[in-house]
Structures are given as structure tokens and as C-alpha cells.
Design an enzyme around this catalytic site. Sequence first.
Site, mmCIF file in Angstrom:
data_model
loop_
_atom_site.group_PDB
_atom_site.id
_atom_site.type_symbol
_atom_site.label_atom_id
_atom_site.label_comp_id
_atom_site.label_asym_id
_atom_site.label_seq_id
_atom_site.Cartn_x
_atom_site.Cartn_y
_atom_site.Cartn_z
ATOM 1 N N GLU A 1 0.378 -4.588 12.064
ATOM 2 C CA GLU A 1 0.901 -4.169 10.754
ATOM 3 C C GLU A 1 2.381 -4.532 10.658
ATOM 4 O O GLU A 1 2.872 -4.969 9.621
ATOM 5 C CB GLU A 1 0.723 -2.655 10.568
ATOM 6 C CG GLU A 1 1.162 -2.170 9.199
ATOM 7 C CD GLU A 1 1.325 -0.674 9.124
ATOM 8 O OE1 GLU A 1 1.945 -0.096 10.043
ATOM 9 O OE2 GLU A 1 0.842 -0.077 8.156
ATOM 10 N N ASP B 1 -5.358 -10.552 0.437
ATOM 11 C CA ASP B 1 -4.053 -11.219 0.406
ATOM 12 C C ASP B 1 -3.373 -11.089 -0.964
ATOM 13 O O ASP B 1 -4.007 -11.320 -2.009
ATOM 14 C CB ASP B 1 -4.220 -12.700 0.764
ATOM 15 C CG ASP B 1 -2.888 -13.403 0.930
ATOM 16 O OD1 ASP B 1 -1.964 -12.788 1.493
ATOM 17 O OD2 ASP B 1 -2.765 -14.565 0.485
ATOM 18 N N HIS B 2 -2.096 -10.715 -0.930
ATOM 19 C CA HIS B 2 -1.299 -10.513 -2.151
ATOM 20 C C HIS B 2 -1.897 -9.449 -3.072
ATOM 21 O O HIS B 2 -1.848 -9.563 -4.295
ATOM 22 C CB HIS B 2 -1.074 -11.839 -2.900
ATOM 23 C CG HIS B 2 -0.021 -12.678 -2.240
ATOM 24 N ND1 HIS B 2 -0.230 -13.322 -1.051
ATOM 25 C CD2 HIS B 2 1.261 -12.935 -2.586
ATOM 26 C CE1 HIS B 2 0.869 -13.951 -0.688
ATOM 27 N NE2 HIS B 2 1.800 -13.733 -1.591
ATOM 28 N N HIS C 1 0.847 -1.202 0.000
ATOM 29 C CA HIS C 1 0.000 0.000 0.000
ATOM 30 C C HIS C 1 0.883 1.253 0.000
ATOM 31 O O HIS C 1 2.100 1.176 0.139
ATOM 32 C CB HIS C 1 -0.949 0.003 1.202
ATOM 33 C CG HIS C 1 -0.287 0.282 2.517
ATOM 34 N ND1 HIS C 1 -0.932 0.913 3.554
ATOM 35 C CD2 HIS C 1 0.972 0.032 2.980
ATOM 36 C CE1 HIS C 1 -0.129 1.023 4.586
ATOM 37 N NE2 HIS C 1 1.035 0.497 4.277
ATOM 38 N N HIS D 1 3.663 -5.136 3.627
ATOM 39 C CA HIS D 1 3.610 -5.645 5.003
ATOM 40 C C HIS D 1 3.156 -7.096 4.998
ATOM 41 O O HIS D 1 2.370 -7.508 4.133
ATOM 42 C CB HIS D 1 2.590 -4.872 5.846
ATOM 43 C CG HIS D 1 2.936 -3.440 6.062
ATOM 44 N ND1 HIS D 1 3.958 -3.034 6.880
ATOM 45 C CD2 HIS D 1 2.380 -2.305 5.560
ATOM 46 C CE1 HIS D 1 4.025 -1.722 6.882
ATOM 47 N NE2 HIS D 1 3.074 -1.240 6.081
ATOM 48 N N HIS E 1 4.900 0.236 -0.471
ATOM 49 C CA HIS E 1 5.738 -0.662 0.347
ATOM 50 C C HIS E 1 4.818 -1.766 0.865
ATOM 51 O O HIS E 1 3.597 -1.641 0.807
ATOM 52 C CB HIS E 1 6.386 0.108 1.508
ATOM 53 C CG HIS E 1 5.394 0.689 2.458
ATOM 54 N ND1 HIS E 1 4.760 1.894 2.229
ATOM 55 C CD2 HIS E 1 4.879 0.210 3.624
ATOM 56 C CE1 HIS E 1 3.923 2.150 3.218
ATOM 57 N NE2 HIS E 1 3.965 1.143 4.079
ATOM 58 N N CYS F 1 6.285 6.327 4.136
ATOM 59 C CA CYS F 1 5.091 5.525 3.803
ATOM 60 C C CYS F 1 4.294 6.142 2.662
ATOM 61 O O CYS F 1 3.317 5.554 2.182
ATOM 62 C CB CYS F 1 4.213 5.349 5.040
ATOM 63 S SG CYS F 1 5.112 4.580 6.381
HETATM 64 N N1 LIG Z 1 -1.630 5.705 12.811
HETATM 65 C C1 LIG Z 1 -0.897 5.080 11.857
HETATM 66 N N2 LIG Z 1 0.346 5.495 11.615
HETATM 67 C C2 LIG Z 1 1.069 4.867 10.662
HETATM 68 C C3 LIG Z 1 0.531 3.782 9.961
HETATM 69 C C4 LIG Z 1 -0.795 3.384 10.238
HETATM 70 O O1 LIG Z 1 -1.344 2.441 9.634
HETATM 71 N N3 LIG Z 1 -1.475 4.045 11.195
HETATM 72 N N4 LIG Z 1 1.288 3.149 9.037
HETATM 73 C C5 LIG Z 1 2.505 3.509 8.765
HETATM 74 C C6 LIG Z 1 3.235 2.809 7.670
HETATM 75 O O2 LIG Z 1 2.360 2.109 6.833
HETATM 76 C C7 LIG Z 1 4.472 2.063 7.901
HETATM 77 O O3 LIG Z 1 4.586 0.995 7.038
HETATM 78 C C8 LIG Z 1 4.962 1.757 9.243
HETATM 79 O O4 LIG Z 1 6.221 1.211 9.042
HETATM 80 P P1 LIG Z 1 7.492 1.432 9.910
HETATM 81 O O5 LIG Z 1 7.503 2.781 10.525
HETATM 82 O O6 LIG Z 1 8.648 1.040 9.086
HETATM 83 O O7 LIG Z 1 7.215 0.308 10.956
HETATM 84 P P2 LIG Z 1 7.842 0.101 12.356
HETATM 85 O O8 LIG Z 1 7.392 1.231 13.242
HETATM 86 O O9 LIG Z 1 7.456 -1.241 12.843
HETATM 87 O O10 LIG Z 1 9.356 0.130 12.047
HETATM 88 P P3 LIG Z 1 10.620 0.770 12.756
HETATM 89 O O11 LIG Z 1 11.535 -0.365 12.955
HETATM 90 O O12 LIG Z 1 10.192 1.392 14.047
HETATM 91 O O13 LIG Z 1 11.106 1.772 11.783
HETATM 92 C C9 LIG Z 1 3.140 4.651 9.434
HETATM 93 N N5 LIG Z 1 2.308 5.286 10.394
HETATM 94 ZN ZN LIG Z 2 2.631 0.571 5.561
#
Ligand SMILES: Nc1nc2c(c(=O)[nH]1)N=C([C@H](O)[C@H](O)COP(=O)(O)OP(=O)(O)OP(=O)(O)O)CN2
Ligand SMILES: [Zn+2]
Length: 148
Positions: A137, A92-93, A27, A54, A52, A46
Site C-alpha cells: 500500500e 486503477d484511477h 479511498h 495511494h 487520500h 485515514c
Molecule cells: N491494517 C491496516 N491498517 C491500516 C491500513 C490498512 O490498509 N490496513 N491503511 C491505512 C491507511 O490507508 C494509510 O493510508 C496508511 O498510510 P500512512 O500511515 O501514511 O502510511 P505509512 O505507514 O507508510 O506512512 P508513515 O511514513 O509511516 O506515516 C492505515 N492503517
Molecule cells: Zn490509505
Amino acid sequence: MAQADSRNEVAERIGYITRVQSFSACHRLHSPTLSDEVNKRIFGKCNNPNGHGHNYKVEVTVRGKIDRHTGMVMNITDLKQHIEEVIMIPLDHKNLDKDVPYFANVVSTTENVAVYIWDNMVKQLPANLLYEVKIHETDKNIVVYRGE
Ligand SMILES: Nc1nc2c(c(=O)[nH]1)N=C([C@H](O)[C@H](O)COP(=O)(O)OP(=O)(O)OP(=O)(O)O)CN2
Ligand SMILES: [Zn+2]
């Protein structure tokens, strides 16, 4: 401890069942109601134009009476089938933004994915049974939606 009723029978007991399902999807976080510049500022990496991916993990929880005859809140085999139809087949996918019409104008945040799953799951399940949709996620980012 469940209370005994006037006929000395055990009163209803309430149970919770959770079924876990993983799916993979890509997404891009991008709101059509915001400018490109603001999207980039809010969503950062993002908002990458090519998206990217998940490996999402979804926990679907139902809550209800444990039936005295079957011993079940609901048959997990049925829950599994609903999850297949509501989560696996449509998501999925997939590219959530391009393949799932719901996300054409709704930002595909995990909050909104949880709402999507709730709204479709609630249509399939018996009334008042769905309790919670929880989505991981990533290992660190977890969203809960309870239909409020
Ligand atoms: N309120 C939300 N905030 C964010 C969402 C969401 O769905 N709701 N999603 C994202 C992104 O899609 C993103 O993929 C998150 O990835 P990332 O920051 O890399 O994930 P992590 O926090 O697990 O990774 P780190 O290791 O901490 O970088 C962003 N915000
Ligand atoms: Zn994401």
C-alpha cells in the site's frame, strides 16, 4: 533436487511465478458499522472525509507444475491479461469506495483489497494455481493474502 521416478524420468517440478502490477486509487477508511466518532478514533487521518490516495503495488503469485513441453507453470501473457481484467480495469484511477461496488459496505483496507483481488483472480485462473496476493500500500505497509 527433483527425484527420479521408476522409469528414470525426472519427477514433476513445481515453480512459482510472480507478476507485479502497480495501480493508483483513492479511498477512505470508514466502517458503516461504527459511529463517526469511533471511525475517527480508529482510522485517524485515514478517515479524512475527502479521502487520500495511494500508488499500490500488487504482486500476484501462481504456483504449479512446470509443464515438460512448454517449460511454463502458466503463460505470463495470460497472467498479464487476468491482471488487467481483475486489477487494472476495476481499480486503477478509481475511488475504491465509490467506484467499486464491492467496497460500498466493505472497508477498503489493504487486507480487503487483497481479498477482493484474490476472489476475482481465483475465478479466472485454472484451479489451484493462485498462490498469493501481496499488496504494497506504501513502501512500509505490505499485506499478504493466500486465500485462507
Ligand atoms: N491494517 C491496516 N491498517 C491500516 C491500513 C490498512 O490498509 N490496513 N491503511 C491505512 C491507511 O490507508 C494509510 O493510508 C496508511 O498510510 P500512512 O500511515 O501514511 O502510511 P505509512 O505507514 O507508510 O506512512 P508513515 O511514513 O509511516 O506515516 C492505515 N492503517
Ligand atoms: Zn490509505
